[in-house]
Motif scaffolding. Structure first.
Motif, PDB file in Angstrom:
ATOM      1  N   GLY A   1       0.786  -1.224   0.000  1.00  0.00           N
ATOM      2  CA  GLY A   1       0.000   0.000   0.000  1.00  0.00           C
ATOM      3  C   GLY A   1       0.819   1.274   0.000  1.00  0.00           C
ATOM      4  O   GLY A   1       0.289   2.341   0.294  1.00  0.00           O
ATOM      5  N   ILE A   2       2.083   1.200  -0.372  1.00  0.00           N
ATOM      6  CA  ILE A   2       2.972   2.360  -0.353  1.00  0.00           C
ATOM      7  C   ILE A   2       2.701   3.262  -1.555  1.00  0.00           C
ATOM      8  O   ILE A   2       2.270   2.797  -2.613  1.00  0.00           O
ATOM      9  N   GLU A   3       2.927   4.568  -1.386  1.00  0.00           N
ATOM     10  CA  GLU A   3       2.838   5.512  -2.506  1.00  0.00           C
ATOM     11  C   GLU A   3       4.259   5.696  -3.038  1.00  0.00           C
ATOM     12  O   GLU A   3       5.096   6.328  -2.395  1.00  0.00           O
ATOM     13  N   THR A   4       4.539   5.113  -4.199  1.00  0.00           N
ATOM     14  CA  THR A   4       5.926   5.016  -4.661  1.00  0.00           C
ATOM     15  C   THR A   4       6.527   6.362  -5.066  1.00  0.00           C
ATOM     16  O   THR A   4       7.730   6.568  -4.907  1.00  0.00           O
ATOM     17  N   THR A   5       5.707   7.288  -5.582  1.00  0.00           N
ATOM     18  CA  THR A   5       6.274   8.598  -5.929  1.00  0.00           C
ATOM     19  C   THR A   5       6.640   9.376  -4.666  1.00  0.00           C
ATOM     20  O   THR A   5       7.678  10.039  -4.612  1.00  0.00           O
ATOM     21  N   THR A   6       5.798   9.281  -3.639  1.00  0.00           N
ATOM     22  CA  THR A   6       6.127   9.932  -2.377  1.00  0.00           C
ATOM     23  C   THR A   6       7.377   9.321  -1.766  1.00  0.00           C
ATOM     24  O   THR A   6       8.252  10.031  -1.257  1.00  0.00           O
TER      25      THR A   6
ATOM     26  N   GLY B   1      15.214  -2.931 -21.138  1.00  0.00           N
ATOM     27  CA  GLY B   1      15.542  -1.536 -20.889  1.00  0.00           C
ATOM     28  C   GLY B   1      14.772  -1.003 -19.689  1.00  0.00           C
ATOM     29  O   GLY B   1      14.211  -1.764 -18.886  1.00  0.00           O
ATOM     30  N   PHE B   2      14.721   0.302 -19.562  1.00  0.00           N
ATOM     31  CA  PHE B   2      14.015   0.920 -18.445  1.00  0.00           C
ATOM     32  C   PHE B   2      13.552   2.308 -18.853  1.00  0.00           C
ATOM     33  O   PHE B   2      14.037   2.898 -19.815  1.00  0.00           O
ATOM     34  N   GLY B   3      12.596   2.814 -18.108  1.00  0.00           N
ATOM     35  CA  GLY B   3      12.147   4.187 -18.295  1.00  0.00           C
ATOM     36  C   GLY B   3      12.219   4.917 -16.974  1.00  0.00           C
ATOM     37  O   GLY B   3      11.960   4.336 -15.920  1.00  0.00           O
ATOM     38  N   ILE B   4      12.606   6.167 -17.012  1.00  0.00           N
ATOM     39  CA  ILE B   4      12.695   6.974 -15.799  1.00  0.00           C
ATOM     40  C   ILE B   4      11.317   7.573 -15.528  1.00  0.00           C
ATOM     41  O   ILE B   4      10.821   8.387 -16.302  1.00  0.00           O
ATOM     42  N   SER B   5      10.716   7.174 -14.425  1.00  0.00           N
ATOM     43  CA  SER B   5       9.350   7.597 -14.110  1.00  0.00           C
ATOM     44  C   SER B   5       9.302   8.824 -13.212  1.00  0.00           C
ATOM     45  O   SER B   5       8.473   9.715 -13.405  1.00  0.00           O
ATOM     46  N   CYS B   6      10.197   8.889 -12.228  1.00  0.00           N
ATOM     47  CA  CYS B   6      10.128   9.986 -11.261  1.00  0.00           C
ATOM     48  C   CYS B   6      11.474  10.158 -10.576  1.00  0.00           C
ATOM     49  O   CYS B   6      12.087   9.178 -10.156  1.00  0.00           O
TER      50      CYS B   6
ATOM     51  N   ILE C   1      -3.485  11.420 -21.629  1.00  0.00           N
ATOM     52  CA  ILE C   1      -2.895  10.811 -20.438  1.00  0.00           C
ATOM     53  C   ILE C   1      -1.415  11.133 -20.426  1.00  0.00           C
ATOM     54  O   ILE C   1      -0.717  10.918 -21.427  1.00  0.00           O
ATOM     55  N   ALA C   2      -0.911  11.626 -19.301  1.00  0.00           N
ATOM     56  CA  ALA C   2       0.525  11.828 -19.089  1.00  0.00           C
ATOM     57  C   ALA C   2       0.865  11.169 -17.761  1.00  0.00           C
ATOM     58  O   ALA C   2       0.417  11.625 -16.704  1.00  0.00           O
ATOM     59  N   SER C   3       1.617  10.086 -17.815  1.00  0.00           N
ATOM     60  CA  SER C   3       1.811   9.256 -16.627  1.00  0.00           C
ATOM     61  C   SER C   3       3.216   8.686 -16.584  1.00  0.00           C
ATOM     62  O   SER C   3       3.854   8.497 -17.620  1.00  0.00           O
ATOM     63  N   GLY C   4       3.664   8.376 -15.386  1.00  0.00           N
ATOM     64  CA  GLY C   4       4.957   7.720 -15.224  1.00  0.00           C
ATOM     65  C   GLY C   4       4.920   6.244 -15.535  1.00  0.00           C
ATOM     66  O   GLY C   4       5.966   5.599 -15.619  1.00  0.00           O
ATOM     67  N   ASP C   5       3.732   5.667 -15.724  1.00  0.00           N
ATOM     68  CA  ASP C   5       3.622   4.246 -16.055  1.00  0.00           C
ATOM     69  C   ASP C   5       4.114   3.979 -17.474  1.00  0.00           C
ATOM     70  O   ASP C   5       4.169   4.884 -18.310  1.00  0.00           O
ATOM     71  N   ARG C   6       4.433   2.717 -17.760  1.00  0.00           N
ATOM     72  CA  ARG C   6       4.962   2.405 -19.088  1.00  0.00           C
ATOM     73  C   ARG C   6       3.859   2.433 -20.143  1.00  0.00           C
ATOM     74  O   ARG C   6       2.692   2.111 -19.873  1.00  0.00           O
ATOM     75  N   SER C   7       4.252   2.815 -21.337  1.00  0.00           N
ATOM     76  CA  SER C   7       3.295   3.145 -22.399  1.00  0.00           C
ATOM     77  C   SER C   7       2.419   1.975 -22.813  1.00  0.00           C
ATOM     78  O   SER C   7       1.224   2.149 -23.060  1.00  0.00           O
TER      79      SER C   7
END
Length: 276
Positions: free
Chosen positions: A31-36, A75-80, A167-173
């Protein structure tokens, strides 16, 4: 006057459950908020990994996660992130990490599956939080998201009002596109793996095309986009603690996605409405 609405995804259109595993302490954090969690340290970088959950589960749990990523050319994407860093620096750390195991990510995936198994429309995203000072993976993470009740109907209503949605989100496309298909948002209006600064730039760019751009978000990673938008709507439908600066930056605070509609209706009827 033309108006466009930009949505964050998780916590805004999607009811989202997240879990992280602290690699050093070997403790699961449901239940953690990962961006926080990311924003609590300047050294942390949240990345998303385009991995298939079933393939991860089928992999030996003692295998280093870095070795799995290298062997499968993932690969990876930078989310935050709050830290100015390069993809090369992140990759050098990610692909040589010696702490995180595949089993750490498996534990996150199984936890999310257990919580969300009853949802008929579900997307899963996995990733990690790197600590640049520690030069290691600090947390593995998985998130499961499903549409809030009324989200699809709200998007449909906006389109009927002549208001395009993005939609503009840190999740993968790839996961976002599947959900966008369900919600009725065209794929060419979906921006995935968007860091806070990228979200803000997306809003700024759309202001060159539309007279008014409305940003709808729920977390600290939406703050930059809020400040760039003509109108900022903070949704607290997803439970959790939010910093006061988010509330100060918002023109409206809503508790359900449907509450966007009367706000947009008012803005369309009174196009000269501006921030105080």
């Amino acid at each position: 006057m033309t108006t466009a609405v930009v949505f964050d995804s998780a916590g805004t259109l999607l009811n989202t459950y997240r879990v992280a595993k602290d690699i050093e302490r070997q403790v699961l954090m449901p239940g953690i908020e990962t961006t926080t969690l990311t924003f609590t340290s300047l050294e942390r970088v949240l990345i998303v990994l385009p991995v298939h959950s079933k393939h991860i589960i089928a992999t030996p749990p003692d295998m280093l996660l870095s070795a799995y990523l290298v062997d499968n050319e993932i690969g990876f994407g930078i989310s935050c992130t709050r830290k100015i860093t390069t993809a090369e620096e992140i990759g050098d750390m990610l692909y040589t990490d010696t702490r995180a195991r595949v089993g750490d990510l498996q534990e996150c995936i199984r936890n999310v599956w257990g919580v969300c198994r009853g949802e008929t429309m579900l997307t899963l995203n996995s990733g990690a939080i790197l600590n640049m000072a520690q030069k290691a993976i600090e947390f593995t993470i998985t998130a499961g998201g499903w549409p809030f009740e009324g989200a699809k109907e709200t998007v449909t209503a906006l389109h009927r009002m002549g208001v395009p949605t993005f939609i503009a989100s840190g999740d993968r496309s790839t996961k976002l596109e599947i959900m966008a298909d369900h919600l009725g948002i065209p794929r060419d209006r979906v921006y995935g793996v968007a860091t806070p600064s990228v979200k803000a730039q997306i809003v700024a760019d759309l202001k060159n095309e539309y007279d008014r751009v409305v940003m709808v978000g729920d977390g600290i990673n939406d703050l930059g986009a809020f400040t760039k938008a003509d109108t900022a709507i903070l949704t607290v439908q997803q439970s959790g603690n939010r910093p006061e600066e988010l509330f100060r930056a918002a023109d409206y605070v809503i508790t359900h996605v449907r509450e966007i509609l009367p706000i947009i209706g008012t803005l369309l009827r009174h196009p000269d409405t501006s921030r105080s």
